[in-house]
Design a protein around this motif. Structure first.
Motif, PDB file in Angstrom:
ATOM      1  N   LEU A  19      -2.765   6.901   0.091  1.00 58.81           N
ATOM      2  CA  LEU A  19      -2.393   8.316   0.169  1.00 58.81           C
ATOM      3  C   LEU A  19      -3.519   9.207  -0.343  1.00 58.81           C
ATOM      4  O   LEU A  19      -3.712  10.327   0.153  1.00 58.81           O
ATOM      5  N   ALA A  77      -5.899   9.583   2.463  1.00 58.79           N
ATOM      6  CA  ALA A  77      -5.371  10.532   3.452  1.00 58.79           C
ATOM      7  C   ALA A  77      -5.563  11.970   2.977  1.00 58.79           C
ATOM      8  O   ALA A  77      -5.923  12.857   3.761  1.00 58.79           O
ATOM      9  N   LEU A  78      -5.351  12.205   1.689  1.00 55.53           N
ATOM     10  CA  LEU A  78      -5.495  13.556   1.149  1.00 55.53           C
ATOM     11  C   LEU A  78      -6.954  13.996   1.086  1.00 55.53           C
ATOM     12  O   LEU A  78      -7.241  15.204   1.117  1.00 55.53           O
ATOM     13  N   ASP A 134      -1.837  18.638   2.941  1.00 57.83           N
ATOM     14  CA  ASP A 134      -0.655  18.033   3.563  1.00 57.83           C
ATOM     15  C   ASP A 134       0.421  17.847   2.488  1.00 57.83           C
ATOM     16  O   ASP A 134       0.343  16.946   1.654  1.00 57.83           O
ATOM     17  N   SER A 169      -3.463  10.633   9.458  1.00 57.73           N
ATOM     18  CA  SER A 169      -2.104  10.199   9.789  1.00 57.73           C
ATOM     19  C   SER A 169      -1.853   8.713   9.548  1.00 57.73           C
ATOM     20  O   SER A 169      -0.872   8.358   8.881  1.00 57.73           O
ATOM     21  N   ARG A 223       4.598  12.298  -1.195  1.00 55.32           N
ATOM     22  CA  ARG A 223       4.696  10.839  -1.154  1.00 55.32           C
ATOM     23  C   ARG A 223       3.857  10.214  -2.271  1.00 55.32           C
ATOM     24  O   ARG A 223       4.289   9.265  -2.925  1.00 55.32           O
ATOM     25  N   ARG A 224       2.654  10.757  -2.509  1.00 54.46           N
ATOM     26  CA  ARG A 224       1.834  10.209  -3.590  1.00 54.46           C
ATOM     27  C   ARG A 224       2.489  10.468  -4.936  1.00 54.46           C
ATOM     28  O   ARG A 224       2.433   9.625  -5.847  1.00 54.46           O
ATOM     29  N   ASP A 272       3.512  16.829   2.717  1.00 52.31           N
ATOM     30  CA  ASP A 272       4.275  15.574   2.806  1.00 52.31           C
ATOM     31  C   ASP A 272       3.547  14.441   2.091  1.00 52.31           C
ATOM     32  O   ASP A 272       4.160  13.656   1.358  1.00 52.31           O
ATOM     33  N   THR A 273       2.228  14.357   2.303  1.00 50.26           N
ATOM     34  CA  THR A 273       1.456  13.294   1.658  1.00 50.26           C
ATOM     35  C   THR A 273       1.358  13.525   0.158  1.00 50.26           C
ATOM     36  O   THR A 273       1.408  12.573  -0.633  1.00 50.26           O
ATOM     37  N   ALA A 295      -1.764   7.962   5.846  1.00 50.87           N
ATOM     38  CA  ALA A 295      -0.548   8.485   5.222  1.00 50.87           C
ATOM     39  C   ALA A 295       0.648   7.581   5.531  1.00 50.87           C
ATOM     40  O   ALA A 295       1.475   7.291   4.646  1.00 50.87           O
TER      41      ALA A 295
END
Length: 870
Positions: free
Chosen positions: A554, A557-558, A564, A532, A570-571, A566-567, A535
């Motif tokens: 990102l 985070a992945l 995820d 979290s 975003r990436r 959303d991530t 991200a």
């Protein structure tokens, strides 16, 4: 609502009998009279070795002198002389109990009771040893018999009542235990007061426990063990200052009291003094080696709390070397593994811990939480229900089950559990915080705030209480209050990752990206297994335009959560900004595979496909979103521009109409509709749309560019130039504005100025073929035919169907005396656009150069019909 073991709660160990000395403790020096009497008895026994009363007395004194081997020799001689003497068998049981042979002691007391069934002391001793062996039912029966006999012979002893009360406590019969202890305390028995305090603590009545222990200390202030117990009670009552005072005094009275040192070390870790706490714990193990295992386990927990996982693991390795099958150590290692993200390994440790001690409610709780984390919902609730059954008097059992019920969305049941927990322990700050979370989730904001205010009043240093209150305030729209609470949480615990992340998001929203990034980065370091904060940090980098770092954060985070969506989206946005369209598409393909109905992923993939020139594929994605929601203005807007790229202005107009209807104040939809109308030839309506867009958003540069194109189309070059001037003042890097002004200057007869604007447009967008063609025309006007030819060729290399590029190339051919090639270039232009006036005009000039006046006049006439004059 992750449940963690209350730090004031001791690690469970086998209860020691009151007459046992801690391992390693020094024996107290003997009284001179005892020594003299032992010498006298030695002389008497040498003369009369079979006199039972002499053996009885010396065995008792030898026990006082800690000469257990000698005492056992006396008992053996006594039994040889009087094998049916119940007192001899009883004494043998006492000696064996001191030697740790509980089984032998039990058999001796059974023999004594068999010989003298009405000897209450035999039954009482049998009850104690059976309790030590874990035979609680047998112990209760023995105590019942002892108390019955004592009642028949002059009165029940406090010791028997206390023994039965302790047994009843272990069996969960707290009411019966209190009845016994109240009777014993009526005789002003101090051990009864201590035992009753323990029962009060089990029932959650910490203040009553404090009162009983204080009565004992009033009579005997040197009782270090009682002072350590009062410290525990004070801690449970929410008085860490009083608890610390008791423990400090206990250690001052006896610097080598292992239990007091252990409890003070535990308390210091609880209050944040981990270094001092670990020092106390190490000293406790040194002065009392029997506490080594407990000390190491507590030190491991302290290191774990501070994120020093290597040191925590080293402590546990030492524990397992000492006791390979320690249920407490397995439970702590499970917590350590949970902290490092190894949920399956943690579950394995909790499984072994429960197998070793099935009635340990703490292990049941932790296994239940681990099962929940690994997806075993049924097993999780089975363990938590069992924990409640094992310890229905412990607030943490209900609080732990409430935590999982809360995460499962069973808010009413979670609230019931938390009400039970707080009824057992009204000063349970964790319970108040948990109930506040449940109330907040259920929409009871005022109730949540009330609980959190109470928690903070009881425990002003509770970082979690401030953090949760910040969340509640943010949910209620009190953004400044939320930020203040997040600040308070971080001030109290600088390594509270959740509070740092929340403060970072709030600072971001307030427009302080630098401070926000610091908070989010710190949270990510503290919680390396939580995606979290990474991200959020990546999203922040996107917003401030640092797309390279955004991709890095990102991606990290992945790595922690590959699914995820959303991530992933975003990436993909960051990759799109970096021009990495293929990689962006990979992310979006995965996001859509995971969530086919995800609107954000579909829209973003459509945008990437549009930017990549795959208009047919972009149209499919936009259409899918429109099918899901026909009123989706964003999808309509994107699909409108895609239709225009595909040469479908009527379909585009329909989409822009829908977008404008959904969002009438969105200037983008008006600009799109205007351009679609321009493409269909409705210049007047197009100009009205552009003017309306400017009225709604005077800073919309693109609207000025398109209104300038309308002015150019109707021959209002000066008005067009002013529109393009306005657009450039708003956005100096808009290639369309510079290109448009270049065409306005061309038509105004200022090719030098046109050349400067076209060159700026090409510098901003080297693939803008219209700007290349315009610059070629400007070069032609200025007589630089070679440069003009280079621009026309460059434009046609990028777009072979650029009709005006072919017309410009025809002009170059005419200048170079190649009219036949000029005709062919015009023919190619007219294949692309049969209504292109400049192509007819240029071909007319080429035919005239070839000596064909009829064709020249015919093309000239057609050019004039299309509004193009020489």
């Amino acid at each position: 609502m992750r449940r963690r073991r209350r730090k004031e709660e001791p690690v469970r160990r086998k209860r020691a009998r009151g007459d046992e000395r801690p391992a390693g403790a020094r024996p107290e020096p003997l009284d001179r009279e005892v020594m003299e009497r032992l010498d006298a008895l030695a002389t008497l026994i040498a003369k009369e070795p079979r006199r039972a009363e002499l053996r009885e007395e010396r065995s008792r004194l030898r026990i006082e002198a800690h000469d257990l081997a000698g005492a056992l020799d006396d008992v053996r001689a006594w039994l040889e002389a009087a094998p049916q003497d119940a007192r001899a068998h009883h004494r043998r049981g006492e000696v064996l109990a001191h030697l740790g042979d509980d089984v032998g002691a039990r058999d001796a007391f059974v023999r004594a009771a068999g010989i003298d069934p009405r000897g209450a002391d035999h039954h009482a001793a049998l009850g104690a040893v059976r309790a030590a062996l874990g035979d609680l039912r047998g112990a209760l029966g023995a105590y019942d018999r002892a108390i019955l006999l004592e009642g028949e012979n002059g009165g029940v002893s406090s010791a028997s009542l206390v023994g039965r009360a302790r047994t009843r406590t272990e069996l969960g019969d707290l009411e019966g235990a209190l009845t016994d202890l109240d009777a014993a305390c009526g005789k002003d028995d101090r051990e009864a007061l201590v035992a009753r305090a323990e029962v009060h603590l089990r029932r959650g009545n910490a203040q009553q426990a404090i009162d009983d222990l204080s009565r004992v200390l009033d009579h005997d202030p040197e009782r270090v063990d009682v002072r350590a117990k009062r410290a525990q009670a004070r801690l449970r009552a929410g008085d860490p200052v009083g608890a610390r005072a008791d423990l400090d005094q206990a250690v001052a009275q006896d610097p080598e009291h292992g239990e007091a040192l252990l409890r003070r070390g535990e308390l210091r870790c609880l209050t944040g003094d981990h270094e001092g706490g670990r020092a106390d714990l190490a000293l406790a193990a040194h002065v009392q080696p029997g506490l080594r295992t407990a000390s190491l386990i507590m030190r491991s927990g302290s290191y774990r709390e501070q994120g020093q996982f290597g040191e925590a693991r080293a402590c546990l390795d030492e524990v397992f070397a000492l006791t390979p099958e320690s249920a407490e150590a397995l439970r702590e290692r499970g917590l350590l593994r949970m902290s490092t993200g190894d949920a399956s390994g943690a579950l394995s440790d909790f499984e072994r811990s429960v197998a070793l001690d099935p009635d340990d409610y703490l292990s049941r709780i932790e296994r239940g939480v681990a099962r929940w984390r690994t997806g075993d919902r049924r097993g999780a609730f089975a363990d938590l229900d069992r924990a409640v059954a094992l310890a229905p008097d412990r607030a943490e059992t209900f609080a732990s089950r409430a935590s999982v019920r809360y995460e499962a969305g069973r808010l009413d049941e979670a609230a019931e559990d938390l009400d039970r927990a707080l009824a057992l322990d009204p000063r349970n700050v964790a319970g108040l915080i948990g109930r506040a979370k449940v109330r907040k989730a259920g929409g009871d904001g005022p109730g949540a705030r009330e609980d959190l205010d109470k928690a903070i009043a009881m425990h002003p240093d509770s970082a979690e209480a401030y953090f949760v209150r910040g969340l509640a305030r943010e949910q209620d729209g009190d953004l400044e209050g939320a930020l203040a609470d997040y600040n308070a949480a971080v001030e109290r615990d600088g390594e509270y990752a959740l509070a740092l992340e929340a403060r970072g998001r709030r600072r971001w929203a307030k427009g302080d990206p630098r401070a926000a990034a610091q908070d989010l980065e710190r949270a990510a370091v503290l919680q390396p297994h939580d995606p979290s904060p990474r991200a959020a940090l990546g999203a922040l980098c996107c917003e401030v335009g640092d797309f390279t770092r955004a991709v890095v954060e990102l991606t990290r985070a992945l790595e922690l959560d590959p699914d995820d969506t959303d991530t992933l989206c975003r990436r993909a946005e960051a990759l799109l900004e970096l021009g990495e369209l293929d990689h962006a598409l990979d992310d979006l393909d995965r996001a859509i595979a995971l969530a086919p109905e995800d609107r954000t992923a579909r829209l973003l993939r459509a945008e990437v496909r549009y930017e990549d020139g795959h208009f047919d594929e972009a149209l499919k994605d936009y259409t899918k979103v429109v099918e899901l929601d026909p009123a989706d203005a964003e999808a309509r807007y994107g699909r409108g521009w895609t239709h225009l790229e595909l040469g479908q202005p009527k379909e585009a107009l329909e989409d822009f109409e829908a977008a404008a209807q959904k969002s009438p104040d969105d200037s983008r939809a008006l600009v799109g509709r205007g351009w679609a109308r321009f493409q269909t030839g409705d210049l007047e309506a197009a100009g009205q749309d552009f003017s309306l867009a400017i009225a709604k958003d005077p800073y919309h540069a693109e609207a000025y560019v398109f209104r300038g194109r309308v002015h150019l189309e109707v021959g209002e070059e000066e008005n067009a130039r002013r529109e393009f001037d306005a657009a450039i003042s708003l956005d100096q890097d808009d290639p369309g504005a510079h290109s448009g002004r270049g065409f306005a200057y061309l038509q105004l007869g200022e090719p030098a100025r046109a050349l400067a604007d076209f060159s700026r447009a090409v510098a901003l967008d080297p693939e803008d073929t219209d700007a290349l063609v315009g610059r070629g025309e400007a070069y032609s006007e200025l007589g630089d035919i070679d440069s003009a030819a280079a621009d026309f060729e460059a434009a046609l290399a990028l777009d072979p169907d650029n009709a005006m590029g072919h017309v410009g190339r025809a002009g170059v051919f005419l200048f170079r005396g190649e009219p036949q090639r000029a005709v062919k270039a015009c023919d190619r232009a007219l294949q692309v656009d049969p209504e292109l006036g400049p192509a007819f005009l240029r071909r007319s000039q080429a035919y005239r150069a070839l000596g064909d006046p009829l064709k020249a006049d015919e093309d000239l006439q057609r050019a004039r019909e299309l509004g193009c004059e020489e």
